[in-house]
Motif scaffolding. Structure first.
Motif, PDB file in Angstrom:
ATOM      1  N   TYR A   9       0.822  -1.217   0.000  1.00 16.45           N
ATOM      2  CA  TYR A   9       0.000   0.000   0.000  1.00 16.45           C
ATOM      3  C   TYR A   9       0.854   1.265   0.000  1.00 16.45           C
ATOM      4  N   TRP A  10       2.036   1.203   0.616  1.00 16.45           N
ATOM      5  CA  TRP A  10       2.906   2.381   0.585  1.00 16.45           C
ATOM      6  C   TRP A  10       3.386   2.659  -0.841  1.00 16.45           C
ATOM      7  N   THR A  11       3.739   1.586  -1.560  1.00 14.13           N
ATOM      8  CA  THR A  11       4.142   1.770  -2.964  1.00 14.13           C
ATOM      9  C   THR A  11       2.990   2.304  -3.797  1.00 14.13           C
ATOM     10  N   GLU A  12       1.780   1.828  -3.522  1.00 15.22           N
ATOM     11  CA  GLU A  12       0.619   2.333  -4.260  1.00 15.22           C
ATOM     12  C   GLU A  12       0.379   3.813  -3.972  1.00 15.22           C
ATOM     13  N   TYR A  13       0.652   4.227  -2.742  1.00 20.79           N
ATOM     14  CA  TYR A  13       0.522   5.657  -2.436  1.00 20.79           C
ATOM     15  C   TYR A  13       1.547   6.486  -3.221  1.00 20.79           C
ATOM     16  N   GLN A  14       2.797   5.946  -3.334  1.00 22.02           N
ATOM     17  CA  GLN A  14       3.811   6.647  -4.118  1.00 22.02           C
ATOM     18  C   GLN A  14       3.426   6.691  -5.604  1.00 22.02           C
ATOM     19  N   ILE A  15       2.842   5.590  -6.109  1.00 23.20           N
ATOM     20  CA  ILE A  15       2.390   5.565  -7.508  1.00 23.20           C
ATOM     21  C   ILE A  15       1.290   6.597  -7.715  1.00 23.20           C
ATOM     22  N   HIS A  16       0.387   6.715  -6.748  1.00 24.46           N
ATOM     23  CA  HIS A  16      -0.675   7.728  -6.852  1.00 24.46           C
ATOM     24  C   HIS A  16      -0.079   9.140  -6.928  1.00 24.46           C
ATOM     25  N   LYS A  17       0.917   9.423  -6.083  1.00 23.75           N
ATOM     26  CA  LYS A  17       1.556  10.743  -6.129  1.00 23.75           C
ATOM     27  C   LYS A  17       2.247  10.956  -7.473  1.00 23.75           C
ATOM     28  N   TYR A  18       2.892   9.913  -7.985  1.00 16.44           N
ATOM     29  CA  TYR A  18       3.589  10.020  -9.283  1.00 16.44           C
ATOM     30  C   TYR A  18       2.595  10.305 -10.403  1.00 16.44           C
ATOM     31  N   MET A  19       1.482   9.581 -10.421  1.00 18.10           N
ATOM     32  CA  MET A  19       0.502   9.738 -11.503  1.00 18.10           C
ATOM     33  C   MET A  19      -0.207  11.085 -11.431  1.00 18.10           C
ATOM     34  N   SER A  20      -0.284  11.684 -10.261  1.00 16.89           N
ATOM     35  CA  SER A  20      -0.982  12.965 -10.136  1.00 16.89           C
ATOM     36  C   SER A  20      -0.237  14.098 -10.829  1.00 16.89           C
ATOM     37  N   LYS A  21       1.033  13.854 -11.228  1.00 14.83           N
ATOM     38  CA  LYS A  21       1.832  14.927 -11.837  1.00 14.83           C
ATOM     39  C   LYS A  21       2.186  14.675 -13.294  1.00 14.83           C
ATOM     40  N   VAL A  22       1.803  13.517 -13.849  1.00 17.79           N
ATOM     41  CA  VAL A  22       2.311  13.161 -15.183  1.00 17.79           C
ATOM     42  C   VAL A  22       1.715  14.012 -16.291  1.00 17.79           C
ATOM     43  N   LEU A  23       0.537  14.608 -16.058  1.00 18.10           N
ATOM     44  CA  LEU A  23      -0.104  15.374 -17.130  1.00 18.10           C
ATOM     45  C   LEU A  23       0.289  16.839 -17.143  1.00 18.10           C
ATOM     46  N   VAL A  24       1.143  17.251 -16.220  1.00 15.45           N
ATOM     47  CA  VAL A  24       1.524  18.664 -16.144  1.00 15.45           C
ATOM     48  C   VAL A  24       2.247  19.073 -17.430  1.00 15.45           C
ATOM     49  N   GLY A  25       1.785  20.171 -18.065  1.00 18.42           N
ATOM     50  CA  GLY A  25       2.420  20.677 -19.271  1.00 18.42           C
ATOM     51  C   GLY A  25       1.981  20.007 -20.549  1.00 18.42           C
ATOM     52  N   ALA A  74      -4.563   9.949 -17.834  1.00 15.23           N
ATOM     53  CA  ALA A  74      -3.681   8.798 -17.941  1.00 15.23           C
ATOM     54  C   ALA A  74      -3.880   7.945 -16.703  1.00 15.23           C
ATOM     55  N   TYR A  75      -3.799   6.622 -16.889  1.00 18.22           N
ATOM     56  CA  TYR A  75      -3.961   5.744 -15.732  1.00 18.22           C
ATOM     57  C   TYR A  75      -3.185   4.449 -15.941  1.00 18.22           C
ATOM     58  N   LEU A  76      -2.859   3.789 -14.817  1.00 18.41           N
ATOM     59  CA  LEU A  76      -2.177   2.500 -14.792  1.00 18.41           C
ATOM     60  C   LEU A  76      -3.154   1.428 -14.335  1.00 18.41           C
ATOM     61  N   TYR A  77      -3.166   0.291 -15.040  1.00 21.04           N
ATOM     62  CA  TYR A  77      -4.054  -0.818 -14.688  1.00 21.04           C
ATOM     63  C   TYR A  77      -3.198  -2.001 -14.244  1.00 21.04           C
ATOM     64  N   PHE A  78      -3.356  -2.421 -12.975  1.00 20.37           N
ATOM     65  CA  PHE A  78      -2.660  -3.573 -12.424  1.00 20.37           C
ATOM     66  C   PHE A  78      -3.652  -4.729 -12.335  1.00 20.37           C
ATOM     67  N   PRO A  79      -3.675  -5.649 -13.318  1.00 21.70           N
ATOM     68  CA  PRO A  79      -4.682  -6.718 -13.313  1.00 21.70           C
ATOM     69  C   PRO A  79      -4.488  -7.706 -12.169  1.00 21.70           C
ATOM     70  N   SER A  91      -5.010   6.488 -11.425  1.00 27.70           N
ATOM     71  CA  SER A  91      -5.110   7.576 -12.399  1.00 27.70           C
ATOM     72  C   SER A  91      -4.596   8.858 -11.780  1.00 27.70           C
ATOM     73  N   VAL A  92      -4.743   9.960 -12.504  1.00 28.26           N
ATOM     74  CA  VAL A  92      -4.287  11.255 -11.994  1.00 28.26           C
ATOM     75  C   VAL A  92      -5.108  11.729 -10.810  1.00 28.26           C
ATOM     76  N   THR A  93      -6.281  11.088 -10.586  1.00 29.49           N
ATOM     77  CA  THR A  93      -7.143  11.507  -9.474  1.00 29.49           C
ATOM     78  C   THR A  93      -7.076  10.577  -8.281  1.00 29.49           C
ATOM     79  N   GLY A  94      -6.425   9.415  -8.448  1.00 36.35           N
ATOM     80  CA  GLY A  94      -6.322   8.511  -7.317  1.00 36.35           C
ATOM     81  C   GLY A  94      -6.371   7.061  -7.753  1.00 36.35           C
TER      82      GLY A  94
END
Length: 643
Positions: free
Chosen positions: A95-111, A117-122, A129-132
Motif C-alpha cells: 500500500y505504501w508503494t501504491e501511495y507513491q504511484i498515486h503521487k507520481y501519476m498525479s503529476k504526469v499530465l503537467v504541461g 492517464a492511468y495504470l491498470y494492475f490486473p 489515475s491522476v485523481t487517485g
C-alpha cells in the motif's frame, strides 16, 4: 465700420456644378486604376484560398502528430520509472508503494494537453489515475460504457503500444494509446499504461483551421474518428464516405447535392489519416461580395467616365485648367527636393537593414561550419593530422593561442519550474548560452572558445595563454568549478563536468576528447561498483532531507556539495531524490527556502526583503525574488500584503 460680406456658393449654381464635375473628372482616373487593380487581385483570391487549405491541413497534421508524440513520451516516462516497473514485477501488494504511484501519476499530465492517464494492475484489479487509485471494476463503471471484459481486452497491448477507441459512459468516443509497462511477452494480463487523447481539443483544432463554414475536416485511424470540424455522429454517412479507402489529393466526392474536393494527408508514424473536403460550387461569401461590389463599382466608373468626358470636354475645360494650375502653384521646387530626399533616405535605410540581416546570416553559417570542422577534429574524422592546423586557418577558427583544453558538460538537473519539462534540446540550448556567458566572465585568460551541443550536454573547446599546458589545464579545472557552482545558484542548472589535460596544438583535440570519454566511462563504472558493493546503503531519503534542512540557510548549499557528502555523483543523487520524492533536489531546496521565507514574513511583517533572503540562504535579493515569484506566482511584497 466696414460691412462684412459673406460669400455663399449655391449648390445649383453653375460655378458649383462646374467645380464638382471637374473634381470628379480629376479623381476618376485614380478610381479606375484602383478598381482595376482590385479586380485583378480578386482573381487570385481563390488560388490563395486553396493554398490556405493546404497549409491548414499541414498545420493540423503537425499539431495532431505533436499530440500523439506527447502521449508516447508520457508512456515512455512511466515505463522508465523504476517505481512503476518494480511494482509491476512484484507478486505482493504494497500500500505504501501504491501511495507513491498515486503521487507520481498525479503529476504526469503537467504541461500537456492530454485528457487523462492511468495504470491498470490486473493482478490486484486496481487502477491508478491522476485523481487517485480505485478498483478496476468501479473505474470502468464510472468512465466507460460496454462490458468490463471488453475494456480489459482493449487494454491488453505489447510493449511498443497501440491505439484503441472505447465508448464513454454517455456513448461518446474515447481515443486511447495503451502499452504494456514491461517488455515481456510472457504476461497473460500485463500491467498497462493508458493515455487518453483530448477529443474536444482535436475537434477544436480542426474547427479553427477550416476556412469556410461548409468545409469539412476529419482525422481518423483504423479504430475510428479521432477528431472532426463537424458533428460526425449527426452526419454519419458523410463521415463514413470521407473515411473510404483510395482517396487521393484532388479527387471529388458528392454528398447531399454538394460536390467536395478532397485533400489527403497521412501520418505513417501514428497510423493517422487527415481529410480536408471543401465544396467546389460554394465560394466563400466574402469572395462573392467583393466580386459583386467590384463589378458594380467598375461599371459605374465606366458609365460616369463616358458621361463626364462628353459633358466636360466643351463646357468645363477652363475650370479643369484652373484646378491643375492651383495644384502647380501650391507646390514648389524645394518641396519636391525634400520629397526626393525622403524617398532616397527610406531606400538607403531599407538597403542597410537588408545588408545587415544578410551579414548576420552569413556569420551564423560561418560559425556553424567552424563548429562542424571542430567536431570532425574531436571525433577523429580527419585522417591527415598534418593538415589540421592549416584547415583551422582556412576555416578562420581564430584559435591562435598555444594551449587547448576540452570540457564535457553533462546536464544532471535543472529547476522543475525553469527547464524541467522542456524538450531536451531546450535544456541544452540554455546550458550553451549560460556557459558562454560564464566562461567569458570567469576565465579571462581564455582567448577564444567554441561550445558544441551534444545529446544532454555540451562540449567546450577552450584556447588561451599560460606558462605551459599543465598550468592551463589546472586553471581551467579550478575556474570550471566556480562556473558550475555559479550556474547552479544563479541559473538553477546542475551539471557534471569532465576536464581534459592541457593540450598543445589543435591536432591534439581528439586526444583531449578521448580523455573526457574515458573519464566519463570510469565515473559510470564507479557508480555501478558502488551500487553493487552496497556502499549506497547510506543514501536514504530521510538523511538527504535532514542534511538539506540542517544547512538550508547556507548560501553554499548545492546539489554538488550534497553529492560530495554522500560520496555519489550529482546526477545519481538527483535521480535518486526525484524517484523517491517526485521532485528534483534543486527544486526541493528552493521550495524549502521559500516556505521558510513565508514563515518569516508572516511572523514578522516589518522584516526587510534583504534580511529574509540572507536568512533563507539566497545569494542576493534578485535571486530570492525570482525564485519566490516562480513558485508562488507573486512577489514577496505582494505576498506580505496578502497575509
Amino acid at each position: 465700420m466696414e460691412k462684412r460680406v459673406n460669400l455663399r456658393l449655391e449648390p445649383n449654381s453653375k460655378v458649383f456644378m462646374s467645380l464638382l464635375k471637374s473634381a470628379l473628372y480629376v479623381l476618376l482616373l485614380p478610381m479606375l486604376i484602383s478598381i482595376a487593380l482590385a479586380a485583378m487581385f480578386l482573381m487570385n483570391m481563390e488560388k490563395e484560398a486553396e493554398g490556405f487549405r493546404s497549409v491548414a491541413l499541414e498545420q493540423l497534421t503537425g499539431e495532431v502528430n505533436q499530440e500523439f508524440w506527447s502521449a508516447y513520451q508520457l508512456i515512455n516516462r512511466v515505463k522508465n520509472s523504476e517505481l512503476i516497473v518494480s511494482y509491476a514485477k512484484s507478486k505482493e501488494r504494497d500500500y505504501w508503494t501504491e501511495y507513491q504511484i498515486h503521487k507520481y501519476m498525479s503529476k504526469v499530465l503537467v504541461g500537456t494537453n492530454l485528457e487523462t492517464a492511468y495504470l491498470y494492475f490486473p493482478q490486484y484489479e486496481m487502477v491508478f489515475s491522476v485523481t487517485g487509485g480505485v478498483e478496476s471494476g468501479y473505474f470502468h463503471e464510472l468512465n466507460y460504457g460496454g462490458s468490463f471484459e471488453e475494456w480489459q481486452e482493449a487494454l491488453k497491448s505489447r510493449w511498443n503500444g497501440k491505439s484503441v477507441q472505447l465508448s464513454g459512459k454517455s456513448g461518446e468516443r474515447r481515443n486511447l494509446i495503451v502499452s504494456s509497462v514491461l517488455n515481456s511477452g510472457k504476461q497473460d494480463s500485463p500491467v498497462t499504461i493508458a493515455v487518453q487523447i483530448r477529443n474536444e481539443y482535436m475537434d477544436q483544432m480542426a474547427a479553427n483551421l477550416q476556412l469556410e463554414e461548409h468545409d469539412k475536416l476529419l482525422i481518423y485511424n483504423s479504430n475510428g474518428i479521432i477528431g472532426s470540424s463537424f458533428d460526425a455522429d449527426a452526419q454519419k454517412e458523410l463521415a463514413e464516405l470521407l473515411q473510404a479507402a483510395g482517396w487521393r489529393d484532388g479527387d471529388r466526392v458528392s454528398f447531399g447535392g454538394i460536390t467536395y474536393a478532397v485533400r489527403i494527408r497521412y501520418s505513417s508514424q501514428y497510423g493517422l489519416t487527415f481529410v480536408y473536403a471543401s465544396p467546389k460550387d460554394m465560394p466563400h461569401s466574402s469572395f462573392v461580395f467583393v466580386r459583386v461590389y467590384s463589378a458594380v463599382a467598375l461599371g459605374l466608373c465606366i458609365v460616369l467616365s463616358i458621361l463626364l468626358c462628353l459633358a466636360l470636354t466643351n463646357r468645363n475645360y477652363s475650370p479643369i485648367k484652373r484646378i491643375f494650375g492651383l495644384f502647380r502653384e501650391a507646390g514648389n521646387e524645394d518641396r519636391a527636393v525634400v520629397e526626393d530626399y525622403d524617398k532616397m533616405e527610406r531606400y538607403i535605410n531599407d538597403y542597410i537593414a537588408r545588408n545587415q540581416k544578410l551579414q548576420s546570416t552569413v556569420k551564423r553559417y560561418e560559425e556553424d561550419y567552424r563548429k562542424i570542422y571542430l567536431e570532425k577534429i574531436l571525433y577523429g574524422r580527419i585522417p591527415y593530422r598534418e593538415g589540421i592546423e592549416e584547415g583551422g586557418r582556412l576555416y578562420g577558427l581564430g584559435l591562435d593561442a598555444p594551449w587547448f583544453a576540452v570540457v564535457l558538460y553533462e546536464l544532471a538537473e535543472t529547476s522543475e519550474e525553469g527547464l524541467f519539462g522542456m524538450p531536451e534540446e531546450a535544456g541544452v540550448e540554455v546550458l550553451r548560452d549560460s556557459l558562454g556567458a560564464y566562461i567569458e566572465e570567469k576565465m579571462e585568460y581564455v582567448a577564444r572558445f567554441y561550445i558544441i551541443e551534444e545529446q544532454n550536454g555540451c562540449i567546450a573547446v577552450l584556447n588561451g595563454e599560460a606558462a605551459d599546458a599543465k598550468e592551463f589545464g589546472d586553471r581551467i579545472r579550478r575556474d570550471n568549478a566556480a562556473v558550475l557552482e555559479e550556474m547552479e545558484v544563479q541559473e538553477e542548472i546542475c551539471c557534471e563536468a569532465y576536464v581534459s589535460d592541457g593540450l598543445e596544438g589543435l591536432a591534439r583535440l581528439q586526444e583531449g576528447y578521448e580523455q573526457l570519454r574515458q573519464r566519463q566511462k570510469e565515473s559510470e563504472i564507479q557508480e555501478v561498483e558502488r551500487g553493487q558493493s552496497g556502499s549506497e546503503n547510506c543514501l536514504r531519503i530521510d538523511r538527504i532531507i535532514e542534511a538539506v534542512r540542517r544547512v538550508l540557510s547556507d548560501p553554499d548549499l548545492s546539489v554538488a556539495g550534497l553529492a560530495d557528502r554522500f560520496a555519489v555523483s550529482p546526477s545519481h543523487l538527483s535521480r535518486f531524490f526525484k524517484q523517491q520524492m517526485g521532485v528534483g533536489l534543486l527544486d526541493y531546496i528552493h521550495r524549502c527556502r521559500i516556505d521558510e521565507a513565508k514563515t518569516l514574513m508572516k511572523d514578522n511583517p516589518a522584516i526587510r526583503v534583504k534580511e529574509v533572503a540572507d536568512r533563507t540562504g539566497f545569494y542576493n535579493v534578485s535571486a530570492f525574488i525570482r525564485v519566490f515569484k516562480k513558485i508562488e506566482h507573486m512577489t514577496p511584497g505582494q505576498y506580505r500584503e496578502k497575509v
